[in-house]
Design an enzyme around this catalytic site. Structure first.
Site, PDB file in Angstrom:
ATOM      1  N   HIS A  31      32.371  60.744  35.176  1.00 29.05           N
ATOM      2  CA  HIS A  31      32.717  59.374  34.750  1.00 29.05           C
ATOM      3  C   HIS A  31      34.108  59.339  34.111  1.00 29.05           C
ATOM      4  CE1 HIS A  31      28.948  57.086  35.542  1.00 29.05           C
ATOM      5  NE2 HIS A  31      28.451  58.307  35.552  1.00 29.05           N
ATOM      6  N   SER A 125      28.799  60.825  52.058  1.00 26.68           N
ATOM      7  CA  SER A 125      29.567  59.657  52.535  1.00 26.68           C
ATOM      8  C   SER A 125      31.036  60.027  52.721  1.00 26.68           C
ATOM      9  CB  SER A 125      29.397  58.466  51.591  1.00 26.68           C
ATOM     10  OG  SER A 125      29.843  58.772  50.286  1.00 26.68           O
ATOM     11  N   ASP A 169      35.754  61.776  45.349  1.00 25.27           N
ATOM     12  CA  ASP A 169      35.008  62.347  46.471  1.00 25.27           C
ATOM     13  C   ASP A 169      35.906  62.593  47.677  1.00 25.27           C
ATOM     14  OD1 ASP A 169      32.903  62.038  44.796  1.00 25.27           O
ATOM     15  OD2 ASP A 169      31.913  60.448  45.943  1.00 25.27           O
TER      16      ASP A 169
HETATM   17  P1  ADP Z   1      26.163  60.666  48.874  1.00 23.39           P
HETATM   18  O1  ADP Z   1      27.580  60.403  49.241  1.00 23.39           O
HETATM   19  O2  ADP Z   1      25.998  61.152  47.484  1.00 23.39           O
HETATM   20  O3  ADP Z   1      25.440  61.544  49.854  1.00 23.39           O
HETATM   21  P2  ADP Z   1      25.996  57.858  49.375  1.00 23.39           P
HETATM   22  O4  ADP Z   1      24.955  56.839  49.100  1.00 23.39           O
HETATM   23  O5  ADP Z   1      27.356  57.636  48.847  1.00 23.39           O
HETATM   24  O6  ADP Z   1      25.408  59.256  48.894  1.00 23.39           O
HETATM   25  O7  ADP Z   1      26.162  58.041  50.936  1.00 23.39           O
HETATM   26  C1  ADP Z   1      25.038  58.293  51.741  1.00 23.39           C
HETATM   27  C2  ADP Z   1      25.116  57.416  52.983  1.00 23.39           C
HETATM   28  O8  ADP Z   1      26.177  57.845  53.841  1.00 23.39           O
HETATM   29  C3  ADP Z   1      23.873  57.521  53.850  1.00 23.39           C
HETATM   30  O9  ADP Z   1      22.862  56.648  53.397  1.00 23.39           O
HETATM   31  C4  ADP Z   1      24.421  57.114  55.203  1.00 23.39           C
HETATM   32  O10 ADP Z   1      24.538  55.695  55.305  1.00 23.39           O
HETATM   33  C5  ADP Z   1      25.819  57.689  55.188  1.00 23.39           C
HETATM   34  N1  ADP Z   1      25.856  59.019  55.824  1.00 23.39           N
HETATM   35  C6  ADP Z   1      26.306  60.154  55.268  1.00 23.39           C
HETATM   36  N2  ADP Z   1      26.224  61.185  56.141  1.00 23.39           N
HETATM   37  C7  ADP Z   1      25.703  60.689  57.281  1.00 23.39           C
HETATM   38  C8  ADP Z   1      25.355  61.249  58.554  1.00 23.39           C
HETATM   39  N3  ADP Z   1      25.511  62.544  58.814  1.00 23.39           N
HETATM   40  N4  ADP Z   1      24.866  60.405  59.481  1.00 23.39           N
HETATM   41  C9  ADP Z   1      24.679  59.106  59.215  1.00 23.39           C
HETATM   42  N5  ADP Z   1      24.990  58.534  58.049  1.00 23.39           N
HETATM   43  C10 ADP Z   1      25.489  59.296  57.082  1.00 23.39           C
HETATM   44 MG    MG Z   2      28.875  58.966  48.364  1.00 22.48          MG
END
Ligand code: ADP
Ligand code: MG
Length: 380
Positions: A31, A125, A169
């Site tokens: 944060h 993401s 990130d």
């Molecule tokens: P984090 O970045 O911590 O994993 P987020 O909520 O920011 O969590 O991002 C997760 C989202 O990113 C998933 O719900 C999906 O929509 C998308 N995503 C990430 N990797 C993939 C993938 N390999 N295939 C499809 N969607 C993905």
């Molecule tokens: Mg994310």
């Protein structure tokens, strides 16, 4: 490689290239990013792989093994945030951000496979955005300096997907290097690659996915940001980054609200801990960062109030089992814990955490060890 095999199966041809971008963990500095402060992430060996080829048609097509579906979108969809929704919005967002920057993005077919857990706080993401971005830039022979790429990936997430995340990130997954952590100044975006050769030191980072159900994350995140912005305004500084550890007591004395005081204390001490951690890593004193990690956790638990019983349990159990230090990593209210351990002790610490979880009736945590890997790269 699953992305390549997926590409061949979905499109009936070979891809023109394959790119990979890692997930990340933030070693310390939580944060602090939206307070213009310091963070210290490193790239995970887990990655999102994109196989891609130019498409002679007019629509981008993307298949993801994790999503289990294929989605296509055209120029008009990629021109207007909100027209592509769900997971494919991350891909359309990358196209959108590059086109907003006046780049002639090639139409392409993409196939994606990843072993970064989705939604666990390891930045799947940003891995997705960075891998897709690298593929499109290379396929289009577009020359964008690496220092500008994180901002363009962040814009995809902020401006198209609509998630108000900071720059950490995307900076981590694009700019990290193997064996090093990335010391990032979130105001200037200056980076320093700090030696973090865990392997050579006989150490490892154990990543523990707490699997805590996310609770009110978005609202709590917004509330923390608002409190920090309020405090900066009240103190007459552009951001809390401008309050140093030496100014802290005087700054706290000027704030009436005890909650706001705690929030400020977290941000200011956390920025200081990042800098202390960097000093130790520069000096090759890796194991000595342990107490700073644990102090960061206590600050998140007591002052920023963003931990939950699952992550507190994981930290306590890891420390009791001999970890040098442990802390929650990521925005909070769940997500992952990291513990600095002797490489040989990683299994013992993981078992101790699993036992503590079982005693409290929590879902079994998922653990893996991580050494700092490379940022986004072309694989073939
Ligand atoms: P984090 O970045 O911590 O994993 P987020 O909520 O920011 O969590 O991002 C997760 C989202 O990113 C998933 O719900 C999906 O929509 C998308 N995503 C990430 N990797 C993939 C993938 N390999 N295939 C499809 N969607 C993905
Ligand atoms: Mg994310």
């Amino acid at each position: 490689m699953r992305a390549t095999a997926g590409f061949v199966e979905v499109y009936g041809e070979k891809p023109a290239g394959v790119w990979a971008a890692p997930g990340r963990v933030n070693l310390i500095g939580e944060h602090t990013d939206y307070n213009d402060g310091f963070v210290l992430p490193f790239a995970l060996p887990r990655r999102t792989v994109v196989a891609a080829a130019p498409d002679p048609g007019r629509r981008w097509t993307v298949w993801s093994e994790q999503a289990g579906e294929r989605v296509s979108f055209g120029r008009a969809d990629a021109a207007e945030p909100g027209r592509v929704t769900g997971w494919a919005a991350y891909v359309a967002g990358v196209v959108w951000a590059l086109r907003e920057a006046d780049l002639d993005v090639p139409v392409a077919r993409l196939a994606i496979a990843s072993d970064v857990p989705l939604g666990a706080g390891l930045s799947s993401s940003a891995a997705l955005e960075a891998a897709v971005q690298a593929a499109l830039l290379d396929l289009g022979d577009l020359d964008v300096p690496v220092a500008q790429r994180p901002r363009l990936a962040q814009q995809a997430e902020n401006g198209y997907v609509g998630a108000p995340t900071g720059i950490m990130d995307q900076s981590a997954v694009i700019r990290c290097r193997a064996g090093q952590a990335l010391f990032l100044d979130c105001r200037s975006l200056a980076v320093e690659h700090v030696p973090f050769d865990l392997d050579a030191a006989g150490l490892a980072i154990l990543v523990i996915d707490s699997r805590a159900p996310h609770r009110h994350v978005t609202g709590e995140y917004a509330a923390r940001r608002a409190a920090c912005e309020y405090a900066a305004a009240a103190l007459g500084v552009p951001a809390l980054r401008d309050v140093t550890i030496d100014d802290l007591d005087a700054a706290l004395a000027r704030l009436d609200d005890p909650v706001v005081r705690r929030r400020v204390r977290h941000v200011v001490t956390e920025n200081h801990r990042v800098c202390q951690t960097v000093d130790l890593l520069r000096a090759g004193r890796l194991a000595e960062i342990g107490p700073l990690l644990t102090a960061s956790h206590a600050s998140m638990r007591d002052d920023f109030e963003i931990t939950v019983p699952e992550v507190d349990t994981a930290v306590e159990a890891a420390l009791a089992a001999g970890a040098y230090g442990a802390r929650m990593t990521g925005g909070g209210f769940g997500g992952c814990v990291l513990a600095l351990v002797d490489a040989a002790a990683a299994d013992t610490v993981a078992s101790a955490v699993a036992r503590a979880y079982a005693e409290r009736g929590f879902a079994t945590p998922e653990c893996f060890t991580a050494l700092p890997g490379p940022g986004v790269e072309r694989l073939g």
